[in-house]
Scaffold this active site. Sequence first.
Site, PDB file in Angstrom:
ATOM      1  N   TRP A  95     -32.886  57.700  25.975  1.00 42.70           N
ATOM      2  CA  TRP A  95     -33.929  57.121  25.132  1.00 42.70           C
ATOM      3  C   TRP A  95     -33.392  56.277  24.014  1.00 42.70           C
ATOM      4  O   TRP A  95     -33.970  55.241  23.671  1.00 42.70           O
ATOM      5  CB  TRP A  95     -34.868  58.210  24.613  1.00 42.70           C
ATOM      6  CG  TRP A  95     -35.755  58.735  25.694  1.00 42.70           C
ATOM      7  CD1 TRP A  95     -35.778  60.002  26.197  1.00 42.70           C
ATOM      8  CD2 TRP A  95     -36.746  58.002  26.433  1.00 42.70           C
ATOM      9  NE1 TRP A  95     -36.719  60.096  27.197  1.00 42.70           N
ATOM     10  CE2 TRP A  95     -37.322  58.886  27.369  1.00 42.70           C
ATOM     11  CE3 TRP A  95     -37.188  56.672  26.403  1.00 42.70           C
ATOM     12  CZ2 TRP A  95     -38.323  58.497  28.255  1.00 42.70           C
ATOM     13  CZ3 TRP A  95     -38.190  56.283  27.281  1.00 42.70           C
ATOM     14  CH2 TRP A  95     -38.741  57.186  28.194  1.00 42.70           C
TER      15      TRP A  95
ATOM     16  N   ASP B 126     -36.404  58.678  16.360  1.00 46.15           N
ATOM     17  CA  ASP B 126     -37.321  58.899  17.485  1.00 46.15           C
ATOM     18  C   ASP B 126     -37.404  60.402  17.699  1.00 46.15           C
ATOM     19  O   ASP B 126     -36.490  61.019  18.233  1.00 46.15           O
ATOM     20  CB  ASP B 126     -36.793  58.193  18.742  1.00 46.15           C
ATOM     21  CG  ASP B 126     -37.662  58.470  19.978  1.00 46.15           C
ATOM     22  OD1 ASP B 126     -38.653  59.212  19.859  1.00 46.15           O
ATOM     23  OD2 ASP B 126     -37.341  57.929  21.061  1.00 46.15           O
TER      24      ASP B 126
ATOM     25  N   LYS C 260     -45.658  64.676  24.274  1.00 48.99           N
ATOM     26  CA  LYS C 260     -44.705  65.758  24.520  1.00 48.99           C
ATOM     27  C   LYS C 260     -45.162  67.039  23.825  1.00 48.99           C
ATOM     28  O   LYS C 260     -45.413  68.041  24.464  1.00 48.99           O
ATOM     29  CB  LYS C 260     -43.299  65.377  24.038  1.00 48.99           C
ATOM     30  CG  LYS C 260     -42.815  63.995  24.482  1.00 48.99           C
ATOM     31  CD  LYS C 260     -42.494  63.936  25.956  1.00 48.99           C
ATOM     32  CE  LYS C 260     -42.365  62.521  26.510  1.00 48.99           C
ATOM     33  NZ  LYS C 260     -41.242  61.739  26.047  1.00 48.99           N
TER      34      LYS C 260
END
Length: 400
Positions: free
Chosen positions: A122, A198, A224
């Site tokens: 990511w 993030d 999530k």
Amino acid sequence: METEIITDIHPALVGSLSKAAAAETIINFGPGPTSLPKEVERKIAESFDKPGLTSLALSHRAPEFQEILDHTISTTRRVMEIPDNYEVLFTHGGGHGQFAALPLNLCHNQSDIATYVVNGTWSARGRDEAQKYCCVETIDGSDPDTGKLTTFPELVETDINPESKYIYLCSNETVNGIELHRLPKLPDSRRHIPLVVDASSDFTSKPIDWLGSGVGVLFACASKNIGHPGLTMAVIRKDLLGKDKASPLCPGVFNYTTNSEAGNLWNTPATFNIEVVGFLMDWLEREGGVSANESRSIAKAHALYDVIDNSLGFYGTPIENKSLRSRMNIPFNINGGDEELTNKFLIESWEQGIVGLRTLTPFGVGDYLRASLYNGVTQENVSVLVDFMVRFAEENSSGR
Ligand SMILES: *Cc1c(COP(=O)(O)O)cnc(C)c1O
């Protein structure tokens, strides 16, 4: 192009999340989007049963929605202990939207520098997107010998350009299973640089030292830990807002200042999703807040890593450094990645209602399965997986 129609493949092997006829309940270990806590899912269902309009039908400018928005923001502020000098925004475009929004908001010119710590899938993706909008410098977290991403690099002064507009990291690498249990402190001479985080896959699972860690922006896509896809929370330190801060090319929907000045209502926000985040934050508050949630998260992860570590090598996990092992996403392989046993594991566990261990990702299948232990997964749910893993290891390790 040739298309092959496979008719006899077991649903578990193609990432099916359905319930097998034999399973009484379904436990979702998927990496996201995924299930929310049962109480929250019930609350969502109830919201459709009460009289009046739901947030799906409310105008975003109606007083009823303003109340929902205010409630979600104030509860989030309390639960996550967000100081007053931060703005809480709800944005469109998911995590990927923020990958672009960050350089567009924090770099006025394309020649401005941003430093990216890349230690997983990511952060690499965030860096690659930023490269379109600013001048990126990378701190490479891969192992110099093997190229593997299994650690988090030390942040040293000489690696961080003092001119950086921000320094970016991902606090939980969802795919690789690497987590920073606490945010790092930048070297003294670089502490003027805002930290950008993030936190898509670990938000609410541990406290954040907003001021102490120098957080400038922290974002989390909802799907999530806190809600459903279609909404991303971005928390921005107010000194980073301002009329001429962003690139003149920053789209309005991504512009932090524009959206802050409009009180999150510059355009139509994802109204229903915002209400759901409020339900989730209410639940967290009732369950003792973020510290209690961290304790639960530690206990769930320990239970699973214990089985892996005590399996005499039957199960393996890639991250050796225990202080960096993700509590949220636990990758594990079976007998060194034995394909036949892995498929057997997937099918047998799926038939008992354990799903989401292998989802199809753009990053390929790989050797590792992955158990994601977000807010929707309880300690009891983890016990079911743990018991299954112990039994499966006993039944299948003969002759090794
Ligand atoms: C899932 C995830 C994303 C991607 O979010 P989208 O909403 O799919 O754009 C970004 N970062 C991390 C750490 C993630 O886990």
